[in-house]
Design an enzyme around this catalytic site. Structure first.
Site, PDB file in Angstrom:
ATOM      1  CG  ASN A  39      -0.260   0.007   2.523  1.00 58.80           C
ATOM      2  OD1 ASN A  39       0.959   0.148   2.585  1.00 58.80           O
ATOM      3  ND2 ASN A  39      -1.013  -0.135   3.605  1.00 58.80           N
TER       4      ASN A  39
ATOM      5  N   GLY B 189       6.242   1.375   2.595  1.00 63.63           N
ATOM      6  CA  GLY B 189       7.087   0.802   1.550  1.00 63.63           C
ATOM      7  C   GLY B 189       7.525   1.896   0.580  1.00 63.63           C
TER       8      GLY B 189
ATOM      9  CG  PHE C 297       7.593 -10.274   3.637  1.00 59.17           C
ATOM     10  CD1 PHE C 297       8.533 -10.836   4.487  1.00 59.17           C
ATOM     11  CD2 PHE C 297       7.467 -10.787   2.355  1.00 59.17           C
ATOM     12  CE1 PHE C 297       9.328 -11.893   4.068  1.00 59.17           C
ATOM     13  CE2 PHE C 297       8.257 -11.842   1.921  1.00 59.17           C
ATOM     14  CZ  PHE C 297       9.194 -12.393   2.781  1.00 59.17           C
TER      15      PHE C 297
ATOM     16  CB  ALA D 128       3.304  -6.532   9.319  1.00 58.85           C
TER      17      ALA D 128
ATOM     18  CE1 TYR E   9       5.274  -6.578  14.311  1.00 51.43           C
ATOM     19  CE2 TYR E   9       6.873  -7.417  15.898  1.00 51.43           C
ATOM     20  CZ  TYR E   9       6.437  -7.279  14.591  1.00 51.43           C
ATOM     21  OH  TYR E   9       7.154  -7.837  13.573  1.00 51.43           O
TER      22      TYR E   9
ATOM     23  CE  LYS F  25       4.146  -9.356  11.877  1.00 52.68           C
ATOM     24  NZ  LYS F  25       4.696  -9.649  10.562  1.00 52.68           N
TER      25      LYS F  25
ATOM     26  CG  LEU G  92      21.891  -1.178  17.891  1.00 52.90           C
ATOM     27  CD1 LEU G  92      21.796   0.019  18.826  1.00 52.90           C
ATOM     28  CD2 LEU G  92      22.386  -2.414  18.654  1.00 52.90           C
TER      29      LEU G  92
ATOM     30  CG  PHE H  97      17.583   2.829  24.315  1.00 57.12           C
ATOM     31  CD1 PHE H  97      17.715   4.190  24.605  1.00 57.12           C
ATOM     32  CD2 PHE H  97      17.064   2.472  23.078  1.00 57.12           C
ATOM     33  CE1 PHE H  97      17.328   5.155  23.681  1.00 57.12           C
ATOM     34  CE2 PHE H  97      16.668   3.427  22.162  1.00 57.12           C
ATOM     35  CZ  PHE H  97      16.814   4.782  22.452  1.00 57.12           C
TER      36      PHE H  97
ATOM     37  CG  ASP I  53      14.496  -2.965  24.801  1.00 57.28           C
ATOM     38  OD1 ASP I  53      13.730  -3.446  23.940  1.00 57.28           O
ATOM     39  OD2 ASP I  53      15.193  -1.951  24.604  1.00 57.28           O
TER      40      ASP I  53
HETATM   41  N1  UDP Z   1      19.015   0.078  21.073  1.00 58.61           N
HETATM   42  C1  UDP Z   1      19.786   1.077  21.628  1.00 58.61           C
HETATM   43  N2  UDP Z   1      19.781   2.307  21.011  1.00 58.61           N
HETATM   44  C2  UDP Z   1      19.034   2.577  19.908  1.00 58.61           C
HETATM   45  C3  UDP Z   1      18.263   1.547  19.345  1.00 58.61           C
HETATM   46  C4  UDP Z   1      18.279   0.303  19.967  1.00 58.61           C
HETATM   47  O1  UDP Z   1      20.474   0.888  22.636  1.00 58.61           O
HETATM   48  O2  UDP Z   1      19.053   3.731  19.420  1.00 58.61           O
HETATM   49  C5  UDP Z   1      19.027  -1.255  21.689  1.00 58.61           C
HETATM   50  C6  UDP Z   1      17.654  -1.738  22.149  1.00 58.61           C
HETATM   51  O3  UDP Z   1      17.415  -1.325  23.473  1.00 58.61           O
HETATM   52  C7  UDP Z   1      17.795  -3.254  22.005  1.00 58.61           C
HETATM   53  C8  UDP Z   1      18.774  -3.421  20.841  1.00 58.61           C
HETATM   54  O4  UDP Z   1      19.432  -2.169  20.696  1.00 58.61           O
HETATM   55  O5  UDP Z   1      18.383  -3.800  23.139  1.00 58.61           O
HETATM   56  C9  UDP Z   1      18.087  -3.751  19.521  1.00 58.61           C
HETATM   57  O6  UDP Z   1      17.037  -2.820  19.331  1.00 58.61           O
HETATM   58  P1  UDP Z   1      16.199  -2.737  17.990  1.00 58.61           P
HETATM   59  O7  UDP Z   1      15.216  -1.621  18.171  1.00 58.61           O
HETATM   60  O8  UDP Z   1      17.125  -2.648  16.830  1.00 58.61           O
HETATM   61  O9  UDP Z   1      15.462  -4.130  17.884  1.00 58.61           O
HETATM   62  P2  UDP Z   1      14.526  -4.922  18.929  1.00 58.61           P
HETATM   63  O10 UDP Z   1      15.440  -5.892  19.612  1.00 58.61           O
HETATM   64  O11 UDP Z   1      13.920  -3.936  19.858  1.00 58.61           O
HETATM   65  O12 UDP Z   1      13.547  -5.594  18.052  1.00 58.61           O
END
Ligand code: UDP
Length: 340
Positions: free
Chosen positions: A32, A36, A80, A82, A148, A152, A202, A220, A296
């Protein structure tokens, strides 16, 4: 016969389209174009001219899907399309249930009407929630901790019940649900790549910091119970992920139901990813330590033993620098994504 790819203009879907075209398949891509990129479809048109058919269609539009499936003789669907931001799913759950769950229901109804026989579903390791132990495999209890993951998991349940009814009614339908970890990297030929708006993942976020598109990278949480205090994740290269889809597609036999956990089977911490980006790019950038991001878990990584023993699949990209390098090549060419 043809393969219909939903979300074909998105990050993972576009890599699937490329691979399927290279394999000689006729591909019907639908998207859509909400998140994308029309530019991805334009680029993919050059892979095998004449074998890609694109339609700007939402998967909620069941009648158009049925028409496309019938017109092109679609026998297989790779799904895919979503919404895929965990945080957004918490603030906008109805969008997630409408797009991801109701959208998939519409797609499955279209498959039923058009007698599609195989469906490969892009599920997620978020259906496992916070696992009691790592590595995670197909026996890990599915207990999502956000909309989320639920959006799924509901689709997995719809597929399970539909497949059961097909067996009872002797309709030849089979499906697989692939529960992915963190998908990373880009097409090594840089025809297509990763371009999210907003970007929160990340590796692209760190690359943006390295390329000066972003001021800094925030870590984080540095007080997790992990060797360096930062979260550990399993980063699977998008091309390996698509290899697994193709292997599964070929393996599906009428009546099959398959579930696979897809990762490289090895975790990297946030600090290890930052160090990898520094090595690959040769650039330094500002790093800020911040609070944990809500929801997380400390460590998530896969045990991909089942798909390995059943289909012989294993990740070919296992070195994190190689994964980051393919992402970097794309970002170097497109620091602002497809828009450039
Ligand atoms: N993360 C981080 N800084 C960022 C983005 C992500 O420290 O700017 C950390 C996040 O807390 C997680 C890991 O990187 O532990 C992977 O995050 P991402 O959002 O890529 O994927 P997720 O594991 O959440 O699906």
């Amino acid at each position: 016969m043809a393969v219909l790819v939903t979300g074909g203009a998105g990050y993972i879907g576009s890599h699937a389209v490329k691979r399927l075209l290279e394999e000689g398949e006729t591909v019907v891509a639908v998207d859509n174009l909400y998140r994308g990129h029309a530019e991805a479809i334009e680029a993919l048109g050059s892979v095998k001219p004449g074998t890609l058919h694109f339609s700007e269609t939402d998967i909620a539009d069941r009648d158009t899907l049925v028409r496309l499936m019938t017109e092109h003789g679609v026998d297989t669907v790779m799904h895919f399309a979503a919404l895929a931001y965990v945080g957004e799913s918490v603030t906008e759950p109805l969008d997630y249930y409408r797009n991801n769950t109701a959208g998939a229901l519409s797609l499955i109804e279209a498959c039923d009407k058009a007698s599609v026989t195989k469906l490969v579903f892009s599920s997620t390791c978020a259906t496992y929630g916070e696992p009691p132990k790592v590595p995670m495999d197909e026996n890990t209890p599915q207990s999502p901790i956000n909309p989320y993951g639920w959006s799924k998991l509901h689709v997995e349940h719809i597929l399970r019940d539909y497949a059961h009814a097909c067996r009872v009614n002797q309709k030849p339908f089979s499906y697989a649900a692939l529960r992915y970890f963190n998908v990373a990297g880009s097409d090594p030929e840089t025809l297509i790549g990763e371009d999210h708006e907003p970007e929160t993942h990340l590796i692209p976020v760190i690359l943006e910091a390295a390329l000066g598109v972003r001021e800094k990278i925030m870590i984080f949480g540095t007080d997790y119970d992990t060797p360096d205090g930062t979260c550990i994740r399993d980063y699977i290269h998008v091309c390996d992920l698509i290899d697994a889809h193709v292997a599964v597609m070929h393996a599906l036999k009428p009546g099959d139901e398959r579930f696979y956990t897809l990762g490289i089977g090895n975790g990297y911490s946030v600090r290890e990813i930052i160090e990898s980006v520094k090595r690959v790019t040769g650039k330094d950038f500002k790093i800020e330590e911040a609070d944990r991001r809500p929801g997380d878990p400390a460590q998530l990584f896969a045990d991909p033993g089942k798909i390995n023993s059943e289909l012989g699949w294993s990740a070919s990209f296992t070195d994190i620098d190689e994964i980051v390098r393919t992402a970097y090549r794309w970002f170097e060419k497109h620091p602002n994504g497809y828009a450039e």
